[in-house]
Design a protein around this motif. Structure first.
Motif, PDB file in Angstrom:
ATOM      1  N   ALA A 165      64.316  36.913  34.063  1.00 54.40           N
ATOM      2  CA  ALA A 165      65.473  36.862  34.958  1.00 54.40           C
ATOM      3  C   ALA A 165      65.036  36.821  36.416  1.00 54.40           C
ATOM      4  N   ALA A 166      63.987  37.589  36.753  1.00 53.55           N
ATOM      5  CA  ALA A 166      63.497  37.604  38.132  1.00 53.55           C
ATOM      6  C   ALA A 166      62.941  36.243  38.525  1.00 53.55           C
ATOM      7  N   VAL A 167      62.139  35.629  37.630  1.00 46.87           N
ATOM      8  CA  VAL A 167      61.572  34.311  37.936  1.00 46.87           C
ATOM      9  C   VAL A 167      62.682  33.268  38.050  1.00 46.87           C
ATOM     10  N   THR A 168      63.646  33.321  37.113  1.00 46.53           N
ATOM     11  CA  THR A 168      64.750  32.360  37.155  1.00 46.53           C
ATOM     12  C   THR A 168      65.552  32.494  38.442  1.00 46.53           C
ATOM     13  N   PHE A 169      65.824  33.751  38.821  1.00 44.26           N
ATOM     14  CA  PHE A 169      66.586  33.965  40.046  1.00 44.26           C
ATOM     15  C   PHE A 169      65.798  33.510  41.272  1.00 44.26           C
ATOM     16  N   GLY A 170      64.496  33.747  41.284  1.00 43.89           N
ATOM     17  CA  GLY A 170      63.677  33.287  42.395  1.00 43.89           C
ATOM     18  C   GLY A 170      63.695  31.778  42.522  1.00 43.89           C
ATOM     19  N   LEU A 171      63.606  31.066  41.376  1.00 43.82           N
ATOM     20  CA  LEU A 171      63.682  29.605  41.407  1.00 43.82           C
ATOM     21  C   LEU A 171      65.060  29.137  41.875  1.00 43.82           C
ATOM     22  N   ALA A 172      66.102  29.859  41.462  1.00 44.91           N
ATOM     23  CA  ALA A 172      67.453  29.506  41.908  1.00 44.91           C
ATOM     24  C   ALA A 172      67.579  29.683  43.425  1.00 44.91           C
ATOM     25  N   LEU A 173      67.005  30.772  43.944  1.00 43.61           N
ATOM     26  CA  LEU A 173      67.018  30.969  45.396  1.00 43.61           C
ATOM     27  C   LEU A 173      66.303  29.833  46.113  1.00 43.61           C
ATOM     28  N   LEU A 174      65.156  29.440  45.589  1.00 45.14           N
ATOM     29  CA  LEU A 174      64.400  28.347  46.198  1.00 45.14           C
ATOM     30  C   LEU A 174      65.194  27.048  46.160  1.00 45.14           C
ATOM     31  N   PHE A 175      65.858  26.788  45.028  1.00 38.82           N
ATOM     32  CA  PHE A 175      66.656  25.569  44.909  1.00 38.82           C
ATOM     33  C   PHE A 175      67.812  25.568  45.908  1.00 38.82           C
ATOM     34  N   ILE A 176      68.529  26.697  45.993  1.00 41.40           N
ATOM     35  CA  ILE A 176      69.655  26.788  46.927  1.00 41.40           C
ATOM     36  C   ILE A 176      69.176  26.634  48.367  1.00 41.40           C
ATOM     37  N   LEU A 177      68.050  27.258  48.678  1.00 42.04           N
ATOM     38  CA  LEU A 177      67.515  27.176  50.032  1.00 42.04           C
ATOM     39  C   LEU A 177      67.174  25.738  50.398  1.00 42.04           C
ATOM     40  N   LEU A 178      66.498  25.027  49.494  1.00 43.26           N
ATOM     41  CA  LEU A 178      66.144  23.631  49.758  1.00 43.26           C
ATOM     42  C   LEU A 178      67.385  22.744  49.839  1.00 43.26           C
ATOM     43  N   LEU A 179      68.350  22.997  48.947  1.00 46.20           N
ATOM     44  CA  LEU A 179      69.567  22.178  48.936  1.00 46.20           C
ATOM     45  C   LEU A 179      70.365  22.354  50.225  1.00 46.20           C
ATOM     46  N   VAL A 180      70.592  23.598  50.635  1.00 46.01           N
ATOM     47  CA  VAL A 180      71.363  23.844  51.850  1.00 46.01           C
ATOM     48  C   VAL A 180      70.626  23.325  53.078  1.00 46.01           C
ATOM     49  N   ASN A 181      69.305  23.501  53.117  1.00 41.16           N
ATOM     50  CA  ASN A 181      68.529  22.954  54.236  1.00 41.16           C
ATOM     51  C   ASN A 181      68.668  21.442  54.316  1.00 41.16           C
ATOM     52  N   ALA A 182      68.664  20.771  53.161  1.00 41.35           N
ATOM     53  CA  ALA A 182      68.823  19.318  53.152  1.00 41.35           C
ATOM     54  C   ALA A 182      70.203  18.916  53.662  1.00 41.35           C
ATOM     55  N   LEU A 183      71.238  19.647  53.228  1.00 40.77           N
ATOM     56  CA  LEU A 183      72.596  19.338  53.694  1.00 40.77           C
ATOM     57  C   LEU A 183      72.735  19.562  55.195  1.00 40.77           C
ATOM     58  N   LEU A 184      72.158  20.663  55.678  1.00 41.19           N
ATOM     59  CA  LEU A 184      72.233  20.929  57.111  1.00 41.19           C
ATOM     60  C   LEU A 184      71.431  19.907  57.911  1.00 41.19           C
ATOM     61  N   ALA A 185      70.291  19.509  57.389  1.00 43.33           N
ATOM     62  CA  ALA A 185      69.493  18.488  58.080  1.00 43.33           C
ATOM     63  C   ALA A 185      70.253  17.169  58.148  1.00 43.33           C
ATOM     64  N   GLU A 186      70.955  16.842  57.053  1.00 47.45           N
ATOM     65  CA  GLU A 186      71.745  15.603  57.053  1.00 47.45           C
ATOM     66  C   GLU A 186      72.876  15.679  58.070  1.00 47.45           C
ATOM     67  N   ARG A 187      73.537  16.843  58.157  1.00 46.97           N
ATOM     68  CA  ARG A 187      74.619  16.996  59.122  1.00 46.97           C
ATOM     69  C   ARG A 187      74.097  16.924  60.556  1.00 46.97           C
ATOM     70  N   GLN A 188      72.949  17.567  60.801  1.00 47.76           N
ATOM     71  CA  GLN A 188      72.367  17.509  62.141  1.00 47.76           C
ATOM     72  C   GLN A 188      71.959  16.089  62.501  1.00 47.76           C
ATOM     73  N   SER A 189      71.432  15.361  61.519  1.00 48.34           N
ATOM     74  CA  SER A 189      71.065  13.965  61.772  1.00 48.34           C
ATOM     75  C   SER A 189      72.296  13.136  62.124  1.00 48.34           C
ATOM     76  N   ARG A 190      73.407  13.402  61.412  1.00 52.13           N
ATOM     77  CA  ARG A 190      74.638  12.664  61.702  1.00 52.13           C
ATOM     78  C   ARG A 190      75.154  12.994  63.095  1.00 52.13           C
ATOM     79  N   GLU A 191      75.074  14.282  63.487  1.00 48.43           N
ATOM     80  CA  GLU A 191      75.514  14.659  64.824  1.00 48.43           C
ATOM     81  C   GLU A 191      74.618  14.033  65.891  1.00 48.43           C
ATOM     82  N   LYS A 192      73.313  14.018  65.642  1.00 53.92           N
ATOM     83  CA  LYS A 192      72.399  13.387  66.601  1.00 53.92           C
ATOM     84  C   LYS A 192      72.666  11.889  66.707  1.00 53.92           C
TER      85      LYS A 192
END
Length: 391
Positions: free
Chosen positions: A142-169
């Motif tokens: 459960a700990a490993v699965t949750f850690g991977l889920a955190l990593l996935f969410i972190l990468l996904l949200v960072n990608a979405l924010l980077a895309e939004r910042q690129s659009r604003e720029k």
């Protein structure tokens, strides 16, 4: 992101009130639900001020999470709510802050995972080693699965924010490119105006000057009894002088920067004073600008005011004129009113003055409004958006 948080919170609340949960008091259940609702309401307003406010906000989130854990020692909602904390941290912190929050979320999950009471076997006594190993293995998974889920969410949200910042720029770059194109267009227009001004001065201006001199010479050699001819020559001389003044005025208008290095307020005050001397009407004008505005906008506003006052003097027969120039966070607003005889805008759409004012406004991405009725004066309203500044 807010909709995603609400979906996760909805799943969490459904998990809290599911019928299969036994052994939890209604009071504890109600307090847990209220805690989760408070947590959800916090998502409506994220901190945007100092780093201290952001840290306090995140600390309050962790506090509500552990409060819910203390109220219910079997918090099945913990992973989902902690994911929401991570998503919010991506919106309010930079990369380092996001990683710190992700680490804190993972540590909090491990604490709740290994502090949670283990299931007891049917018979009292020590837990068999095989069962303990199985429980430990499940917790580690459960700990490993949750850690991977955190990593996935972190990468996904960072990608979405980077895309939004690129659009604003990109939008900002487009705005800056439009402003640059306007400057180039103004420069080309200025060069063409200077060329036309030189041609008018060298050709028509000289011709009219020579005509005036010739008429003066003709008057000197007239016989004393040629009064009628002299009157015609005098009228022709006056017309030539008037045409020469108009040519000089046109040359002055076509020449370089009409503001001539002055501020917009000073230039408007000067054109208002000239209008008063010409028409005998002192306009009531008010200027509310908190900061300098771009040159192309200042020039357009000056020209619009100048052309409006010229039209009022020539056509409106007004006795009162008001000019209101103000700034709001997104645009410059100019309004010019007179109490003249007015006109029907639908029948006066080809005038060069009105057309020029409209074209100047549209070229800057603005809006031009004209309201007039016969006998009820005229109102001109101009809205020009302010360019966005690069961060």
């Amino acid at each position: 992101m807010l909709y995603l948080e609400w979906i996760l919170l909805g799943i969490t609340l459904l998990g809290e009130i599911r019928p299969t949960r036994h052994g939890i008091s209604p009071t504890t259940l109600l307090l847990s639900i209220l805690t989760l609702m408070c947590f959800g309401l916090m998502g409506l307003k994220l901190p945007t001020g100092s780093p201290r406010d952001k840290v306090l906000y995140t600390g309050l989130e962790f506090g509500l999470l552990f409060l819910a854990f203390l109220l219910d020692s079997r918090p099945d909602f913990f992973p989902l709510v902690s994911l929401i904390i991570l998503i919010r941290s991506c919106l309010i912190f930079e990369q380092v802050g996001r990683l710190i929050v992700a680490g804190l979320v993972f540590i909090a999950f491990l604490v709740t995972l290994f502090v949670r009471p283990a299931p007891r076997p049917p018979r009292h006594g020590p837990i068999p080693e095989s069962i303990a190993n199985t429980i430990l293995t499940l917790k580690l998974n459960a700990a490993v699965t949750f850690g991977l889920a955190l990593l996935f969410i972190l990468l996904l949200v960072n990608a979405l924010l980077a895309e939004r910042q690129s659009r604003e720029k990109l939008l900002l770059a487009n705005e800056q490119l439009r402003q640059y194109a306007l400057r180039i267009e103004d420069q080309a227009t200025l060069q063409e105006r200077n060329r036309i001004a030189r041609e008018i001065h060298d050709a028509l201006g000289h011709a009219l000057t020579a005509q005036s001199i010739q008429l003066e010479n003709a008057q000197l050699f007239l016989p004393p009894d040629a009064e009628k001819t002299a009157s015609f020559l005098q009228e022709a001389k006056q017309l030539g002088s008037r045409a020469l003044q108009e040519v000089r005025r046109s040359i002055s208008t076509l020449r370089a920067d009409p503001l001539q290095g002055q501020s917009l307020e000073t230039a408007i005050a000067k054109v208002v004073n000239e209008f008063r001397q010409t028409s005998g009407i002192l306009p009531n004008y008010r200027i509310q600008l908190s900061q300098p505005i771009p040159t192309e906008i200042s020039t357009a506003l000056y020209r619009i005011i100048q052309e409006s006052l010229t039209n009022i003097y020539k056509h409106s027969a007004a006795t009162q004129v008001s000019i209101d120039l103000r700034e709001n966070p997104e645009a410059i607003q100019l309004q010019i009113n007179d109490n003249g005889q007015g006109f029907n805008p639908e029948r006066n759409t080809t005038g060069f003055g009105l057309q020029g004012m409209r074209e100047r406004t549209v070229a800057l991405g603005g809006q031009f409004f004209l309201a007039s009725q016969s006998g009820k004066g005229c109102r001109i309203t101009v809205l020009i958006p302010l360019p966005r500044l690069a961060l």
